[in-house]
Design a protein around this motif. Sequence first.
Motif, PDB file in Angstrom:
ATOM      1  N   ARG A  35     -47.227 -26.459  38.869  1.00  0.00           N
ATOM      2  CA  ARG A  35     -46.680 -27.362  39.874  1.00  0.00           C
ATOM      3  C   ARG A  35     -45.802 -28.436  39.229  1.00  0.00           C
ATOM      4  NH1 ARG A  35     -51.103 -28.520  41.895  1.00  0.00           N
ATOM      5  NH2 ARG A  35     -51.157 -26.978  43.570  1.00  0.00           N
ATOM      6  N   LEU A  36     -46.279 -28.995  38.131  1.00  0.00           N
ATOM      7  CA  LEU A  36     -45.512 -30.031  37.436  1.00  0.00           C
ATOM      8  C   LEU A  36     -44.208 -29.466  36.877  1.00  0.00           C
ATOM      9  CD1 LEU A  36     -48.356 -31.921  35.499  1.00  0.00           C
ATOM     10  CD2 LEU A  36     -47.068 -32.730  37.492  1.00  0.00           C
ATOM     11  N   GLN A  37     -44.245 -28.257  36.314  1.00  0.00           N
ATOM     12  CA  GLN A  37     -43.041 -27.670  35.738  1.00  0.00           C
ATOM     13  C   GLN A  37     -42.030 -27.288  36.820  1.00  0.00           C
ATOM     14  OE1 GLN A  37     -42.322 -27.759  32.633  1.00  0.00           O
ATOM     15  NE2 GLN A  37     -44.338 -28.522  32.026  1.00  0.00           N
ATOM     16  N   ILE A  38     -42.533 -26.800  37.957  1.00  0.00           N
ATOM     17  CA  ILE A  38     -41.623 -26.475  39.062  1.00  0.00           C
ATOM     18  C   ILE A  38     -40.938 -27.736  39.570  1.00  0.00           C
ATOM     19  CG2 ILE A  38     -41.539 -25.715  41.479  1.00  0.00           C
ATOM     20  CD1 ILE A  38     -43.703 -23.666  40.776  1.00  0.00           C
ATOM     21  N   GLU A  39     -41.707 -28.817  39.721  1.00  0.00           N
ATOM     22  CA  GLU A  39     -41.133 -30.088  40.169  1.00  0.00           C
ATOM     23  C   GLU A  39     -40.131 -30.619  39.147  1.00  0.00           C
ATOM     24  OE1 GLU A  39     -44.494 -32.573  40.826  1.00  0.00           O
ATOM     25  OE2 GLU A  39     -45.062 -31.615  42.730  1.00  0.00           O
ATOM     26  N   ALA A  40     -40.452 -30.458  37.853  1.00  0.00           N
ATOM     27  CA  ALA A  40     -39.523 -30.913  36.810  1.00  0.00           C
ATOM     28  C   ALA A  40     -38.223 -30.121  36.855  1.00  0.00           C
ATOM     29  CB  ALA A  40     -40.183 -30.777  35.436  1.00  0.00           C
ATOM     30  N   MET A  41     -38.341 -28.816  37.098  1.00  0.00           N
ATOM     31  CA  MET A  41     -37.145 -27.979  37.183  1.00  0.00           C
ATOM     32  C   MET A  41     -36.268 -28.376  38.369  1.00  0.00           C
ATOM     33  SD  MET A  41     -35.116 -25.587  36.313  1.00  0.00           S
ATOM     34  CE  MET A  41     -35.928 -24.648  35.025  1.00  0.00           C
ATOM     35  N   LEU A  42     -36.885 -28.551  39.532  1.00  0.00           N
ATOM     36  CA  LEU A  42     -36.111 -28.920  40.728  1.00  0.00           C
ATOM     37  C   LEU A  42     -35.463 -30.284  40.552  1.00  0.00           C
ATOM     38  CD1 LEU A  42     -38.546 -27.685  43.539  1.00  0.00           C
ATOM     39  CD2 LEU A  42     -36.495 -26.555  42.651  1.00  0.00           C
TER      40      LEU A  42
ATOM     41  N   LEU B 202     -52.765 -19.952  42.906  1.00  0.00           N
ATOM     42  CA  LEU B 202     -51.935 -19.435  41.823  1.00  0.00           C
ATOM     43  C   LEU B 202     -50.858 -18.488  42.346  1.00  0.00           C
ATOM     44  CD1 LEU B 202     -54.549 -18.755  38.988  1.00  0.00           C
ATOM     45  CD2 LEU B 202     -52.702 -20.431  38.965  1.00  0.00           C
ATOM     46  N   SER B 203     -51.212 -17.630  43.297  1.00  0.00           N
ATOM     47  CA  SER B 203     -50.227 -16.691  43.854  1.00  0.00           C
ATOM     48  C   SER B 203     -49.093 -17.433  44.554  1.00  0.00           C
ATOM     49  CB  SER B 203     -50.913 -15.729  44.833  1.00  0.00           C
ATOM     50  OG  SER B 203     -51.834 -14.893  44.161  1.00  0.00           O
ATOM     51  N   GLY B 204     -49.426 -18.497  45.290  1.00  0.00           N
ATOM     52  CA  GLY B 204     -48.400 -19.279  45.952  1.00  0.00           C
ATOM     53  C   GLY B 204     -47.459 -19.936  44.963  1.00  0.00           C
ATOM     54  N   LEU B 205     -48.015 -20.483  43.878  1.00  0.00           N
ATOM     55  CA  LEU B 205     -47.175 -21.122  42.869  1.00  0.00           C
ATOM     56  C   LEU B 205     -46.354 -20.098  42.092  1.00  0.00           C
ATOM     57  CD1 LEU B 205     -49.685 -23.808  41.550  1.00  0.00           C
ATOM     58  CD2 LEU B 205     -47.560 -24.231  42.793  1.00  0.00           C
TER      59      LEU B 205
ATOM     60  N   ASP C  18     -45.204 -17.377  43.352  1.00  0.00           N
ATOM     61  CA  ASP C  18     -44.099 -17.036  44.255  1.00  0.00           C
ATOM     62  C   ASP C  18     -42.983 -18.076  44.155  1.00  0.00           C
ATOM     63  OD1 ASP C  18     -45.362 -14.772  45.118  1.00  0.00           O
ATOM     64  OD2 ASP C  18     -46.133 -15.654  46.970  1.00  0.00           O
ATOM     65  N   ARG C  19     -43.373 -19.345  44.087  1.00  0.00           N
ATOM     66  CA  ARG C  19     -42.367 -20.414  43.926  1.00  0.00           C
ATOM     67  C   ARG C  19     -41.644 -20.277  42.589  1.00  0.00           C
ATOM     68  NH1 ARG C  19     -44.388 -26.313  44.893  1.00  0.00           N
ATOM     69  NH2 ARG C  19     -42.136 -26.629  44.653  1.00  0.00           N
ATOM     70  N   PHE C  20     -42.396 -19.927  41.551  1.00  0.00           N
ATOM     71  CA  PHE C  20     -41.771 -19.718  40.239  1.00  0.00           C
ATOM     72  C   PHE C  20     -40.747 -18.599  40.313  1.00  0.00           C
ATOM     73  CE2 PHE C  20     -41.997 -16.637  36.730  1.00  0.00           C
ATOM     74  CZ  PHE C  20     -41.254 -17.323  35.785  1.00  0.00           C
ATOM     75  N   THR C  21     -41.095 -17.504  41.013  1.00  0.00           N
ATOM     76  CA  THR C  21     -40.163 -16.383  41.149  1.00  0.00           C
ATOM     77  C   THR C  21     -38.879 -16.828  41.849  1.00  0.00           C
ATOM     78  OG1 THR C  21     -41.992 -14.801  41.220  1.00  0.00           O
ATOM     79  CG2 THR C  21     -39.868 -14.063  42.085  1.00  0.00           C
ATOM     80  N   ASP C  22     -39.016 -17.653  42.886  1.00  0.00           N
ATOM     81  CA  ASP C  22     -37.837 -18.161  43.591  1.00  0.00           C
ATOM     82  C   ASP C  22     -36.943 -18.965  42.652  1.00  0.00           C
ATOM     83  OD1 ASP C  22     -38.724 -17.013  45.920  1.00  0.00           O
ATOM     84  OD2 ASP C  22     -39.661 -18.849  46.692  1.00  0.00           O
ATOM     85  N   VAL C  23     -37.561 -19.815  41.852  1.00  0.00           N
ATOM     86  CA  VAL C  23     -36.796 -20.655  40.924  1.00  0.00           C
ATOM     87  C   VAL C  23     -36.142 -19.802  39.847  1.00  0.00           C
ATOM     88  CG1 VAL C  23     -36.971 -22.462  39.164  1.00  0.00           C
ATOM     89  CG2 VAL C  23     -38.168 -22.725  41.335  1.00  0.00           C
ATOM     90  N   ASP C  24     -36.916 -18.861  39.288  1.00  0.00           N
ATOM     91  CA  ASP C  24     -36.439 -18.097  38.133  1.00  0.00           C
ATOM     92  C   ASP C  24     -35.425 -17.027  38.509  1.00  0.00           C
ATOM     93  OD1 ASP C  24     -36.705 -17.741  35.274  1.00  0.00           O
ATOM     94  OD2 ASP C  24     -37.650 -15.810  35.710  1.00  0.00           O
ATOM     95  N   THR C  25     -35.532 -16.468  39.707  1.00  0.00           N
ATOM     96  CA  THR C  25     -34.635 -15.367  40.083  1.00  0.00           C
ATOM     97  C   THR C  25     -33.531 -15.784  41.045  1.00  0.00           C
ATOM     98  OG1 THR C  25     -36.057 -14.689  41.932  1.00  0.00           O
ATOM     99  CG2 THR C  25     -36.512 -13.714  39.785  1.00  0.00           C
ATOM    100  N   LEU C  26     -33.621 -17.001  41.593  1.00  0.00           N
ATOM    101  CA  LEU C  26     -32.608 -17.438  42.555  1.00  0.00           C
ATOM    102  C   LEU C  26     -31.924 -18.727  42.125  1.00  0.00           C
ATOM    103  CD1 LEU C  26     -31.200 -17.025  45.258  1.00  0.00           C
ATOM    104  CD2 LEU C  26     -33.054 -18.323  46.348  1.00  0.00           C
ATOM    105  N   LEU C  27     -32.688 -19.804  42.047  1.00  0.00           N
ATOM    106  CA  LEU C  27     -32.086 -21.106  41.770  1.00  0.00           C
ATOM    107  C   LEU C  27     -31.452 -21.173  40.383  1.00  0.00           C
ATOM    108  CD1 LEU C  27     -34.690 -23.580  43.326  1.00  0.00           C
ATOM    109  CD2 LEU C  27     -32.537 -22.756  44.295  1.00  0.00           C
ATOM    110  N   LEU C  28     -32.197 -20.714  39.377  1.00  0.00           N
ATOM    111  CA  LEU C  28     -31.668 -20.804  38.016  1.00  0.00           C
ATOM    112  C   LEU C  28     -30.421 -19.939  37.811  1.00  0.00           C
ATOM    113  CD1 LEU C  28     -32.134 -22.195  35.329  1.00  0.00           C
ATOM    114  CD2 LEU C  28     -33.630 -20.308  34.658  1.00  0.00           C
TER     115      LEU C  28
END
Length: 218
Positions: free
Chosen positions: A55-62, A190-193, A195-205
């Motif tokens: 959660r912290l790393q996803i927030e840091a990335m965004l 964990l599965s929800g997070l 999924d969010r990681f996948t969105d960041v890694d395959t779309l946003l980045l």
Amino acid sequence: MMGQEINSQISGDSMAGKQLPSTLCNEAVEALDAAARTHSFDDDLLRTAPARDMRLQIEAMLTTLDKMDPDRMLARQGTISRLTGADIEARLEFELMGKRVMAVADQLRRAAGNGKHIRSLLADGKKDIISENARLDAVIEEARQLLSRAHEVSDDFVHARFERRLSNLIAMRASNDLALKQIDLGMQVLSGLLDRFTDVDTLLLPLWQRKVIALAHA
């Protein structure tokens, strides 16, 4: 010698699908003790912090991506900015922020990898507990039947010990059910997070990387 006979009797009953002797005796109490000895689930898995780290790393990335303002950098590429050197400063800031994005992305991928590992361990633990519950259910049912057949209690002390051991097994079974609920909740988080990681890694980045390449060509 007597211990060997007891073990042989219990082993023979287990081979026949039973885990308890046919009579309410000290051997039956010992059999319940043996049934209670099992490999317990590692509760430390539920106290680990992969979800918090992700959660912290996803927030840091965004947050880092949000600070990457290409319009602000482009606005400092005019003639006046070139005369004052502001254009070079803006490009350096943008490049440093780009390196920060990639560093945060690496940290996020490591956190996601740890999250996947913990989720896999939780799934294995869930299977073990479900299998253990099936075994406990069989022992508990067999113990209840043995109690129901013991109409004439020849030894009140043995009867009380047996009932106490049975109560302990029932409590263990209830504790396992609670552990299963906690495992399911942990896996869902964990599965929800992930999924969010996948969105960041395959779309946003990738979108950000394309934008950076376009700016470099501009």
